[in-house]
Enzyme design. Sequence first.
Site, PDB file in Angstrom:
ATOM      1  N   TYR A 183      -5.496   1.867   8.596  1.00 39.81           N
ATOM      2  CA  TYR A 183      -5.202   1.181   7.322  1.00 39.81           C
ATOM      3  C   TYR A 183      -6.234   1.595   6.262  1.00 39.81           C
ATOM      4  O   TYR A 183      -5.868   1.948   5.138  1.00 39.81           O
ATOM      5  CB  TYR A 183      -5.243  -0.332   7.558  1.00 39.81           C
ATOM      6  CG  TYR A 183      -4.852  -1.188   6.364  1.00 39.81           C
ATOM      7  CD1 TYR A 183      -3.513  -1.374   6.037  1.00 39.81           C
ATOM      8  CD2 TYR A 183      -5.815  -1.817   5.584  1.00 39.81           C
ATOM      9  CE1 TYR A 183      -3.145  -2.176   4.960  1.00 39.81           C
ATOM     10  CE2 TYR A 183      -5.458  -2.619   4.505  1.00 39.81           C
ATOM     11  CZ  TYR A 183      -4.124  -2.799   4.198  1.00 39.81           C
ATOM     12  OH  TYR A 183      -3.755  -3.587   3.127  1.00 39.81           O
ATOM     13  N   SER A 211      -6.306  -1.612  -1.674  1.00 36.20           N
ATOM     14  CA  SER A 211      -6.952  -2.715  -0.945  1.00 36.20           C
ATOM     15  C   SER A 211      -8.461  -2.553  -1.070  1.00 36.20           C
ATOM     16  O   SER A 211      -8.952  -1.447  -1.303  1.00 36.20           O
ATOM     17  CB  SER A 211      -6.552  -2.634   0.529  1.00 36.20           C
ATOM     18  OG  SER A 211      -7.334  -3.500   1.310  1.00 36.20           O
TER      19      SER A 211
HETATM   20  N1  LIG Z   1      -1.999  -9.330   2.326  1.00 38.90           N
HETATM   21  C1  LIG Z   1      -3.227  -8.885   2.197  1.00 38.90           C
HETATM   22  O1  LIG Z   1      -4.191  -9.491   2.693  1.00 38.90           O
HETATM   23  C2  LIG Z   1      -3.496  -7.629   1.423  1.00 38.90           C
HETATM   24  C3  LIG Z   1      -4.816  -7.342   1.043  1.00 38.90           C
HETATM   25  C4  LIG Z   1      -5.066  -6.182   0.333  1.00 38.90           C
HETATM   26  C5  LIG Z   1      -4.031  -5.325  -0.005  1.00 38.90           C
HETATM   27  N2  LIG Z   1      -2.773  -5.642   0.389  1.00 38.90           N
HETATM   28  C6  LIG Z   1      -1.712  -4.704   0.036  1.00 38.90           C
HETATM   29  O2  LIG Z   1      -0.824  -5.337  -0.844  1.00 38.90           O
HETATM   30  C7  LIG Z   1       0.494  -4.793  -0.681  1.00 38.90           C
HETATM   31  C8  LIG Z   1       1.491  -5.920  -0.501  1.00 38.90           C
HETATM   32  O3  LIG Z   1       1.125  -6.650   0.652  1.00 38.90           O
HETATM   33  P1  LIG Z   1       1.739  -8.069   1.016  1.00 38.90           P
HETATM   34  O4  LIG Z   1       0.617  -8.894   1.513  1.00 38.90           O
HETATM   35  O5  LIG Z   1       2.589  -8.548  -0.072  1.00 38.90           O
HETATM   36  O6  LIG Z   1       2.605  -7.641   2.282  1.00 38.90           O
HETATM   37  P2  LIG Z   1       4.068  -8.080   2.739  1.00 38.90           P
HETATM   38  O7  LIG Z   1       4.142  -7.693   4.177  1.00 38.90           O
HETATM   39  O8  LIG Z   1       4.332  -9.482   2.364  1.00 38.90           O
HETATM   40  O9  LIG Z   1       5.012  -7.145   1.862  1.00 38.90           O
HETATM   41  C9  LIG Z   1       5.140  -5.774   2.119  1.00 38.90           C
HETATM   42  C10 LIG Z   1       6.568  -5.375   1.820  1.00 38.90           C
HETATM   43  O10 LIG Z   1       6.668  -3.956   2.016  1.00 38.90           O
HETATM   44  C11 LIG Z   1       7.913  -3.711   2.651  1.00 38.90           C
HETATM   45  N3  LIG Z   1       7.858  -2.428   3.358  1.00 38.90           N
HETATM   46  C12 LIG Z   1       7.187  -2.138   4.482  1.00 38.90           C
HETATM   47  N4  LIG Z   1       7.438  -0.864   4.845  1.00 38.90           N
HETATM   48  C13 LIG Z   1       8.275  -0.342   3.917  1.00 38.90           C
HETATM   49  C14 LIG Z   1       8.891   0.919   3.747  1.00 38.90           C
HETATM   50  N5  LIG Z   1       8.709   1.913   4.625  1.00 38.90           N
HETATM   51  N6  LIG Z   1       9.682   1.113   2.652  1.00 38.90           N
HETATM   52  C15 LIG Z   1       9.905   0.106   1.769  1.00 38.90           C
HETATM   53  N7  LIG Z   1       9.350  -1.111   1.898  1.00 38.90           N
HETATM   54  C16 LIG Z   1       8.544  -1.342   2.962  1.00 38.90           C
HETATM   55  C17 LIG Z   1       8.099  -4.873   3.622  1.00 38.90           C
HETATM   56  O11 LIG Z   1       9.453  -5.024   4.029  1.00 38.90           O
HETATM   57  C18 LIG Z   1       7.599  -6.034   2.761  1.00 38.90           C
HETATM   58  O12 LIG Z   1       8.663  -6.594   2.005  1.00 38.90           O
HETATM   59  C19 LIG Z   1       0.412  -3.862   0.532  1.00 38.90           C
HETATM   60  O13 LIG Z   1       0.289  -2.533   0.093  1.00 38.90           O
HETATM   61  C20 LIG Z   1      -0.850  -4.298   1.228  1.00 38.90           C
HETATM   62  O14 LIG Z   1      -1.426  -3.255   1.971  1.00 38.90           O
HETATM   63  C21 LIG Z   1      -2.467  -6.763   1.078  1.00 38.90           C
END
Ligand SMILES: NC(=O)c1ccc[n+]([C@@H]2O[C@H](COP(=O)([O-])OP(=O)(O)OC[C@H]3O[C@@H](n4cnc5c(N)ncnc54)[C@H](O)[C@@H]3O)[C@@H](O)[C@H]2O)c1
Length: 305
Positions: free
Chosen positions: A186, A173
Amino acid sequence: MNFFLELLKVIGLSTYYMLESLVFLFVPKRKKNVSGEIVLITGAGSGIGRLLSLKFAKLGATLVLWDINQDGLRETCRLAEENGAVRIHSYICDCSKRQEVYRVADQVKKEVGDVSILVNNAGIVTGRSFIESPDSLVEKTMEVNTMAHFWTYKAFLPAMIASNHGHLVSIASSAGLIGVNRLADYCASKFAAVGFAESISFEMKVLGKTGVKTTTVCPYFINTGMFDGCSTRWPLLLPILDPDYVAEKIMTAIRRDQAILVLPRSLYFFFALKNILPVKVGILLADFAGALHFMDSFKGRAKKD
Ligand SMILES: NC(=O)c1ccc[n+]([C@@H]2O[C@H](COP(=O)([O-])OP(=O)(O)OC[C@H]3O[C@@H](n4cnc5c(N)ncnc54)[C@H](O)[C@@H]3O)[C@@H](O)[C@H]2O)c1
């Protein structure tokens, strides 16, 4: 080697690499073929993980999808089939649990084979001030966002090293490059993920395993629901990103063996400034960018993961 010869080598190679980067700006590198690769994506049941699954499916990769959310995973598999995937293997795996990662990883090796592209994507966020964050959520954040990367690398990296072929993708991130108010746990977990991925890339270099590539992804807010409610102060400069745009950029970065991807591009400039300007100016800029209040209206998902 003599100091001056060594220095000359560094200057010569730096000039060459800079020219090379300039050329790649105008004549982009060819994208590598991922058809036939075994791609494991954690957190594939939603958001970016799901979109990456669909894009790899279209390119003919064998999919190994992990999540804790059975319904989400089922829906990703259905969509992946629609997108042409013929080889999909889905597993319920809580990647925050070391023994579970090792157990399911063994199952994957037996049932599918050696993973050649590992995408550590699963992530969670607490979204409260640090003092108000329950210890259990702080711990879980570190386990999912950072430690899961340790255990998946332990499970799948040895085979990549042995064949000198593979790709380690870390979905970190922009919060892994700069601290953000009300995202302390985070940010800590994402800074750790960035540092871990970079260290492993150096380990590969020292081992001479140039066939094992690494890509670290550092996006700003993405409209997937994870950060619902958060606002951006200057949407033209720092837009909330479209999930499909982000997933497409990640695919391109992987296929071009790009080491780091920061989105949006304006952040490269902010991070460069942060590292060279006095701390007080950095804070002023962070405040101007809205970084001290990004999380004020955070709601996140209705039901926490
Ligand atoms: N959404 C944002 O704004 C953003 C910004 C920067 C980085 N990210 C990063 O991108 C990645 C994806 O984020 P997203 O927005 O698609 O989130 P999301 O919540 O849509 O997807 C995350 C997925 O991870 C799964 N998950 C959570 N805990 C878990 C575990 N213990 N074991 C297996 N699976 C697990 C959840 O069930 C979900 O399907 C993450 O690492 C997040 O930190 C997101």
